[in-house]
Design a protein around this motif. Structure first.
Motif, mmCIF file in Angstrom:
data_model
loop_
_atom_site.group_PDB
_atom_site.id
_atom_site.type_symbol
_atom_site.label_atom_id
_atom_site.label_comp_id
_atom_site.label_asym_id
_atom_site.label_seq_id
_atom_site.Cartn_x
_atom_site.Cartn_y
_atom_site.Cartn_z
ATOM 1 N N GLN A 159 0.825 -1.210 0.000
ATOM 2 C CA GLN A 159 0.000 0.000 0.000
ATOM 3 C C GLN A 159 0.859 1.259 0.000
ATOM 4 O O GLN A 159 0.493 2.261 -0.587
ATOM 5 N N ALA A 203 2.070 1.727 -3.560
ATOM 6 C CA ALA A 203 0.943 2.185 -4.378
ATOM 7 C C ALA A 203 0.686 3.671 -4.132
ATOM 8 O O ALA A 203 0.443 4.432 -5.071
ATOM 9 N N ALA A 204 0.756 4.084 -2.892
ATOM 10 C CA ALA A 204 0.531 5.493 -2.565
ATOM 11 C C ALA A 204 1.594 6.384 -3.216
ATOM 12 O O ALA A 204 1.282 7.477 -3.701
ATOM 13 N N LYS A 250 0.583 6.840 -6.633
ATOM 14 C CA LYS A 250 -0.827 7.248 -6.755
ATOM 15 C C LYS A 250 -1.634 6.191 -7.517
ATOM 16 O O LYS A 250 -2.435 6.487 -8.389
ATOM 17 N N ALA A 251 -1.363 4.922 -7.166
ATOM 18 C CA ALA A 251 -2.033 3.784 -7.803
ATOM 19 C C ALA A 251 -2.952 3.103 -6.790
ATOM 20 O O ALA A 251 -2.840 3.323 -5.582
ATOM 21 N N ASP A 252 -3.860 2.292 -7.287
ATOM 22 C CA ASP A 252 -4.753 1.551 -6.406
ATOM 23 C C ASP A 252 -4.050 0.387 -5.725
ATOM 24 O O ASP A 252 -4.367 0.030 -4.597
ATOM 25 N N TYR A 253 -3.104 -0.237 -6.426
ATOM 26 C CA TYR A 253 -2.372 -1.375 -5.865
ATOM 27 C C TYR A 253 -1.048 -1.545 -6.591
ATOM 28 O O TYR A 253 -0.811 -0.926 -7.622
ATOM 29 N N THR A 254 -0.183 -2.367 -6.031
ATOM 30 C CA THR A 254 1.084 -2.700 -6.671
ATOM 31 C C THR A 254 1.256 -4.211 -6.672
ATOM 32 O O THR A 254 0.600 -4.926 -5.921
#
Length: 53
Positions: free
Chosen positions: A3, A6-7, A10-14
Motif C-alpha cells: 500500500q 501504491a501510494a 498514486k495507484a490503487d495497488y502494486t
C-alpha cells in the motif's frame, strides 16, 4: 508494504516480483504465443537475449 508503494505512485495497488525477469515472465504470460511485442534495443543483458530468441 504494498500500500505504501501504491501510494507513492498514486495507484490503487502494486505487484512486486523478486527480479526483473520474473516481472517480464509475469507480464508476458498474458500474451498468446506468436504475439508481436515492441521493445527498445537498450535492454539489460539477459532480457535482450530473451527477446532476441
Amino acid at each position: 508494504m504494498d500500500q505504501k508503494y501504491a501510494a507513492l505512485e498514486k495507484a490503487d495497488y502494486t505487484l512486486m516480483t523478486s527480479s526483473g525477469i520474473a516481472a517480464l515472465v509475469l507480464l508476458f504470460s498474458g500474451f498468446s504465443s506468436g504475439s508481436r511485442i515492441v521493445v527498445v534495443r537498450d535492454l539489460y543483458g539477459g532480457r535482450f537475449r530473451w527477446f532476441n530468441e
